[in-house]
Scaffold this active site. Structure first.
Site, PDB file in Angstrom:
ATOM      1  N   ASP A 130       0.845  -1.201   0.000  1.00 47.84           N
ATOM      2  CA  ASP A 130       0.000   0.000   0.000  1.00 47.84           C
ATOM      3  C   ASP A 130       0.880   1.251   0.000  1.00 47.84           C
ATOM      4  O   ASP A 130       2.011   1.225   0.481  1.00 47.84           O
ATOM      5  CB  ASP A 130      -0.873   0.032   1.267  1.00 47.84           C
ATOM      6  CG  ASP A 130      -1.976  -1.010   1.251  1.00 47.84           C
ATOM      7  OD1 ASP A 130      -2.152  -1.702   0.237  1.00 47.84           O
ATOM      8  OD2 ASP A 130      -2.665  -1.122   2.288  1.00 47.84           O
ATOM      9  N   ARG A 181      -1.022  -0.926  -8.638  1.00 51.97           N
ATOM     10  CA  ARG A 181      -2.436  -0.671  -8.323  1.00 51.97           C
ATOM     11  C   ARG A 181      -2.595   0.853  -8.356  1.00 51.97           C
ATOM     12  O   ARG A 181      -1.860   1.559  -7.661  1.00 51.97           O
ATOM     13  CB  ARG A 181      -2.765  -1.173  -6.920  1.00 51.97           C
ATOM     14  CG  ARG A 181      -4.165  -0.773  -6.444  1.00 51.97           C
ATOM     15  CD  ARG A 181      -4.299  -0.788  -4.920  1.00 51.97           C
ATOM     16  NE  ARG A 181      -4.083  -2.100  -4.355  1.00 51.97           N
ATOM     17  CZ  ARG A 181      -3.755  -2.284  -3.064  1.00 51.97           C
ATOM     18  NH1 ARG A 181      -3.606  -1.256  -2.247  1.00 51.97           N
ATOM     19  NH2 ARG A 181      -3.565  -3.505  -2.598  1.00 51.97           N
TER      20      ARG A 181
HETATM   21  C1  LIG Z   1      -8.375  -1.832  -3.619  1.00 53.15           C
HETATM   22  C2  LIG Z   1      -8.019  -0.471  -3.126  1.00 53.15           C
HETATM   23  C3  LIG Z   1      -6.803  -0.261  -2.506  1.00 53.15           C
HETATM   24  C4  LIG Z   1      -6.460   1.019  -2.068  1.00 53.15           C
HETATM   25  N1  LIG Z   1      -5.192   1.241  -1.572  1.00 53.15           N
HETATM   26  C5  LIG Z   1      -4.833   2.496  -1.251  1.00 53.15           C
HETATM   27  C6  LIG Z   1      -3.485   2.802  -0.887  1.00 53.15           C
HETATM   28  O1  LIG Z   1      -2.612   1.941  -0.836  1.00 53.15           O
HETATM   29  N2  LIG Z   1      -3.180   4.096  -0.579  1.00 53.15           N
HETATM   30  C7  LIG Z   1      -4.126   5.101  -0.633  1.00 53.15           C
HETATM   31  O2  LIG Z   1      -3.787   6.246  -0.387  1.00 53.15           O
HETATM   32  N3  LIG Z   1      -5.408   4.824  -0.953  1.00 53.15           N
HETATM   33  C8  LIG Z   1      -5.781   3.563  -1.268  1.00 53.15           C
HETATM   34  N4  LIG Z   1      -7.075   3.322  -1.634  1.00 53.15           N
HETATM   35  C9  LIG Z   1      -8.126   4.352  -1.391  1.00 53.15           C
HETATM   36  C10 LIG Z   1      -8.256   5.306  -2.561  1.00 53.15           C
HETATM   37  O3  LIG Z   1      -7.097   6.104  -2.638  1.00 53.15           O
HETATM   38  C11 LIG Z   1      -9.484   6.214  -2.394  1.00 53.15           C
HETATM   39  O4  LIG Z   1      -9.400   6.950  -1.235  1.00 53.15           O
HETATM   40  C12 LIG Z   1     -10.795   5.461  -2.391  1.00 53.15           C
HETATM   41  O5  LIG Z   1     -10.769   4.343  -3.239  1.00 53.15           O
HETATM   42  C13 LIG Z   1     -11.933   6.370  -2.882  1.00 53.15           C
HETATM   43  O6  LIG Z   1     -11.680   6.782  -4.183  1.00 53.15           O
HETATM   44  P1  LIG Z   1     -12.565   6.335  -5.449  1.00 53.15           P
HETATM   45  O7  LIG Z   1     -11.626   6.047  -6.574  1.00 53.15           O
HETATM   46  O8  LIG Z   1     -13.460   5.253  -5.088  1.00 53.15           O
HETATM   47  O9  LIG Z   1     -13.314   7.663  -5.892  1.00 53.15           O
HETATM   48  P2  LIG Z   1     -14.238   8.670  -5.122  1.00 53.15           P
HETATM   49  O10 LIG Z   1     -14.402   9.828  -6.054  1.00 53.15           O
HETATM   50  O11 LIG Z   1     -13.737   8.950  -3.740  1.00 53.15           O
HETATM   51  O12 LIG Z   1     -15.598   7.898  -5.002  1.00 53.15           O
HETATM   52  C14 LIG Z   1     -16.367   7.542  -6.143  1.00 53.15           C
HETATM   53  C15 LIG Z   1     -17.641   6.874  -5.670  1.00 53.15           C
HETATM   54  O13 LIG Z   1     -17.326   5.645  -5.024  1.00 53.15           O
HETATM   55  C16 LIG Z   1     -18.142   5.440  -3.893  1.00 53.15           C
HETATM   56  N5  LIG Z   1     -17.265   5.499  -2.694  1.00 53.15           N
HETATM   57  C17 LIG Z   1     -15.968   5.865  -2.643  1.00 53.15           C
HETATM   58  N6  LIG Z   1     -15.476   5.757  -1.383  1.00 53.15           N
HETATM   59  C18 LIG Z   1     -16.534   5.346  -0.630  1.00 53.15           C
HETATM   60  C19 LIG Z   1     -16.675   5.059   0.754  1.00 53.15           C
HETATM   61  N7  LIG Z   1     -15.681   5.172   1.610  1.00 53.15           N
HETATM   62  N8  LIG Z   1     -17.894   4.638   1.185  1.00 53.15           N
HETATM   63  C20 LIG Z   1     -18.943   4.491   0.334  1.00 53.15           C
HETATM   64  N9  LIG Z   1     -18.850   4.752  -0.997  1.00 53.15           N
HETATM   65  C21 LIG Z   1     -17.680   5.176  -1.457  1.00 53.15           C
HETATM   66  C22 LIG Z   1     -19.158   6.541  -3.901  1.00 53.15           C
HETATM   67  O14 LIG Z   1     -20.261   6.102  -4.656  1.00 53.15           O
HETATM   68  C23 LIG Z   1     -18.430   7.659  -4.621  1.00 53.15           C
HETATM   69  O15 LIG Z   1     -19.294   8.577  -5.232  1.00 53.15           O
HETATM   70  C24 LIG Z   1      -7.416   2.075  -2.161  1.00 53.15           C
HETATM   71  C25 LIG Z   1      -8.644   1.859  -2.779  1.00 53.15           C
HETATM   72  C26 LIG Z   1      -8.958   0.624  -3.283  1.00 53.15           C
HETATM   73  C27 LIG Z   1     -10.264   0.447  -3.996  1.00 53.15           C
END
Ligand SMILES: Cc1cc2nc3c(=O)[nH]c(=O)nc-3n(C[C@H](O)[C@H](O)[C@H](O)COP(=O)(O)OP(=O)(O)OC[C@H]3O[C@@H](n4cnc5c(N)ncnc54)[C@H](O)[C@@H]3O)c2cc1C
Length: 304
Positions: A130, A181
């Site tokens: 991560d 990722r």
């Molecule tokens: C498999 C995976 C691994 C990850 N690893 C890391 C990492 O190593 N380091 C790091 O900094 N971040 C990590 N993240 C988190 C990532 O950076 C984002 O903060 C998170 O995924 C929200 O971004 P989004 O792309 O979903 O878009 P967003 O614009 O935040 O969300 C888009 C839509 O997704 C849904 N959604 C998003 N988050 C949520 C929530 N918490 N609860 C409910 N619905 C939600 C909603 O419908 C929202 O409108 C990871 C995410 C995933 C999926």
């Protein structure tokens, strides 16, 4: 504003202590956290396997304060890998390097991670590393590249689309054949290092996703953003990219409708499955991402 407040609260020690020890915590967190024990985490991985969903198990924890705690993280992950192997599950593990002693030294951290990667290599699996806040980006990438040199094919890096530097980092990792990722980024970062506006982060995500799909090694598109996922699907079809050349990744409990759709269309989907007692910072970052989650929480609190 709300995002910043929750990210600020995610580092509050007193609130963390109170919440992690509160009797209602399990009820509040069960949507996002698979359980408190490895056994509960493995049960969820088994259930997902039955639904044709891959997993990456995360033993929750970050920023250990002693090398003894780092050794505890290592042992917990070795147990997780053993259970994955015993049950022949299609799962990797995801780790945070601060949980393995990165705050002490890169060398100490590497020494703790190597046994895990050796185990993952034997199982033909992977350790996914991560990405944490930008204070750690350089050190994390140093550890990632040195582990990849020793164990090619068994490490995955994470890159955050909100950082200005990410295009250069992706080019460096892709030139070495390191799988990436791609996520948006979950920490509170200053505008000196990260795009302050969401629209710019989203646009950069799309550009980096296309770069990875065309020049990367088995990338993971990690987002719940439906617009981004649909643009990814359109691009994959347009470029005729085979579905075994990449995977989608999402967090356990988020956008289950979109998860089901991807699986029904025969795309590979891996869920990030967190378990353990140290759930507070992870949980607070999930609240920061979506204010509506706070309403969901409040409803659960009021329910008998
Ligand atoms: C498999 C995976 C691994 C990850 N690893 C890391 C990492 O190593 N380091 C790091 O900094 N971040 C990590 N993240 C988190 C990532 O950076 C984002 O903060 C998170 O995924 C929200 O971004 P989004 O792309 O979903 O878009 P967003 O614009 O935040 O969300 C888009 C839509 O997704 C849904 N959604 C998003 N988050 C949520 C929530 N918490 N609860 C409910 N619905 C939600 C909603 O419908 C929202 O409108 C990871 C995410 C995933 C999926």
């Amino acid at each position: 504003m709300l995002r910043r407040t929750f990210l600020y609260l995610s580092s509050s020690r007193s609130l963390r202590h109170w919440m992690e020890n509160s009797s209602i915590s399990r009820r509040l967190t069960s949507r996002f956290i698979a359980g408190r024990t490895l056994e509960e985490g493995i049960q969820v991985v088994k259930r997902l396997d039955g639904e044709h969903i891959l997993s990456t198990l995360d033993f929750l924890g970050e920023n250990v304060t002693s090398l003894a705690e780092a050794a505890h993280s290592k042992n917990s992950y070795l147990q997780a890998l053993e259970e994955i192997e015993r049950a022949a599950l299609p799962a990797t593990v995801s780790i945070k390097l601060t949980q393995f002693g990165l705050d002490f030294s890169e060398q100490a951290c590497c020494d703790n991670v190597v046994p895990l990667v050796e185990c993952a290599r034997r199982m033909n699996s992977r350790v996914e590393i991560d990405m944490e806040s930008s204070d750690y980006t350089d050190r994390t990438l140093n550890v990632v590249t040195s582990l990849h040199d020793r164990f090619p094919g068994h490490i995955r890096a994470v890159i955050q689309a909100y950082l200005y530097r990410s295009e250069a980092d992706i080019k460096m990792l892709s030139a070495k054949g390191i799988p990436v990722r791609l996520c948006k980024g979950a920490y509170s970062e200053p505008s000196t290092v990260a795009f302050p506006n969401k629209a710019d982060v989203d646009a950069n995500y799309v550009a980096l996703m296309k770069l990875l799909l065309t020049q990367g090694t088995y990338p993971a598109i990690a987002s719940h953003d439906e617009k981004i996922v649909r643009e990814g699907l359109r691009f994959i079809e347009e470029q005729k990219i085979a579905s075994d050349r990449f995977e989608f990744q999402m967090l356990y409990g988020i956008r289950r409708d979109l998860q089901r759709e991807l699986v029904a269309r025969n795309f590979r989907l891996r869920l990030y499955v967190p378990y353990g007692d140290a759930w507070y910072p992870y949980f607070m970052r999930r609240l920061a991402e979506r204010p509506a989650n706070v309403l969901f929480l409040a409803r659960n609190l009021l329910r008998n």
